[in-house]
Design a protein around this motif. Structure first.
Motif: not given
Length: 269
Positions: A21-27, A65-67, A75-78, A83-95
Motif C-alpha cells: 500500500v502506498k498513499a501519496e497526499g490522500v484527501h 479508501c484502500i479498497n 492524491g494517489r493511492l496504490y 492505482l486504486v479505483g483509477y487508471r492514469q493516462k498521461g497526467d489525467r486520472l480516469y475512474e
C-alpha cells in the motif's frame, strides 16, 4: 521480513520491493468536512501495519479508501503498485468502471467491526459463498477450502452452525475465514475486536497473530495496544485526519515524541 514466514498458500509471486500500500497526499471529504488531510504512508509486503488514534481521526475512512469503498478526493493511492479505483493516462486520472473495481477488490480481504455474516447461511456456507459466486470455484472445491479455513480459525466443529448460534468472537473468526477464502494478497481489519466482549477478544487476536506469522500483509485499525506492540511491524498514530507520528510500535508506544501522541496514549495504556 524478519520474523515472518514466506507465504506458501498461493502461487502468486510478487516483487517485495513494491509497497503493498502506498498513499501519496490522500484527501477525503464528506461534504464540507475534510476527514483525511493529506495522508502519506507505505505498507511493505508481508508487514503488519497498525493504525491507532482517537475516534473520528480518519483511520477507518482511510482503510475504506484502500479498497475503494470510499473514493478519495485528491492524491494517489496504490495497492501492489496499481492505482486504486483509477487508471492514469498521461497526467489525467480516469475512474474505473464498477466491474473493474470489483475485480481488483477481490484481492483485498476486509474484516469489519460488525461481522456482516449472512444470517440465513451456515458458517460453512458463508465462507463458501464468495469463491463460488465471484470466482466461479466449484462447490466441492469451495466446500473443502471452507472447511480447512474454519479449522484454521478454530471453528471446524461449527461449520453447520448459523450466525445466531455463534458468539460474537466466533462470528468474527468466521468473517476472517470468509475473507481468506478469496486468497487475498492484503487483509484490512477495521477494529475487529471493538464489538466483542472482553473474554472473546483473545481468540480473534490469536487468529490474527497466526495470519501475521504466515506472512499475510495486514493493515489493522485497532485499540488493542498489546497486539500492536507484540505483532505490529509499523505503527501510525492519526489525529484529525493527519499522520501525527509513526515508527516501530514498541518505540512509539513506550517513548512517543509528539505531545498529542503522549496525551492519547496516557488515556489508553
Amino acid at each position: 521480513m524478519t520474523g515472518k514466514l514466506a507465504r506458501t498458500d498461493g502461487a502468486r509471486v510478487r516483487d517485495s520491493a513494491v509497497p503493498m500500500v502506498k498513499a501519496e497526499g490522500v484527501h477525503k471529504s464528506f461534504g464540507a468536512v475534510e476527514v483525511l488531510k493529506g495522508i502519506d504512508l507505505e505498507v511493505k509486503q508481508g508487514e503488519v501495519f497498525c493504525l491507532i488514534g482517537p475516534s473520528g481521526s480518519g483511520k477507518s475512512t482511510f482503510l475504506r479508501c484502500i479498497n475503494h469503498l470510499e473514493k478519495i478526493n485528491a492524491g494517489r493511492l496504490y495497492v501492489d503498485g496499481e492505482l486504486v479505483g483509477y487508471r492514469q493516462k498521461g497526467d489525467r486520472l480516469y475512474e474505473l468502471k464498477d466491474s473493474e473495481v470489483a475485480l481488483k477488490r477481490r484481492d483485498i480481504g476486509m474484516v469489519f467491526q460488525r461481522f456482516n455474516l449472512f444470517p440465513h447461511m451456515t458458517a460453512l456456507e458463508n465462507v463458501m459463498e464468495a469463491p463460488v459466486q465471484v470466482k466461479g470455484v466449484g462447490k466441492a472445491q469451495a466446500r473443502d477450502r471452507a472447511r480447512a479455513l474454519l479449522e484454521r480459525v478454530g471453528l471446524g466443529d461449527k461449520a453447520g452452525n448459523y450466525p445466531s448460534q455463534l458468539s460474537g468472537g466466533q462470528q468474527q473468526r468466521v468473517a476472517i475465514a470468509r475473507a481468506l477464502a478469496m486468497d487475498p494478497k492484503l487483509m484490512l481489519f477495521d477494529e475487529p475486536t471493538s464489538a466483542l466482549d472482553p473474554e472473546l477478544v483473545g481468540d480473534v487476536l490469536d487468529v490474527m497473530r497466526d495470519l501475521a506469522e504466515s506472512g499475510m500483509t495486514m493493515v489493522v485499525v485497532t485499540h488493542e495496544m498489546g497486539f500492536a506492540r507484540e505483532v505490529g511491524d509499523s505503527l501510525v498514530f492519526m489525529d484529525d485526519g493527519v499522520v501525527v507520528e509513526s515508527g516501530n510500535p514498541r518505540d512509539v508506544l513506550t517513548d512517543p515524541q509528539h505531545d498529542r501522541t503522549k496525551a492519547f496514549l496516557s488515556k489508553v495504556l
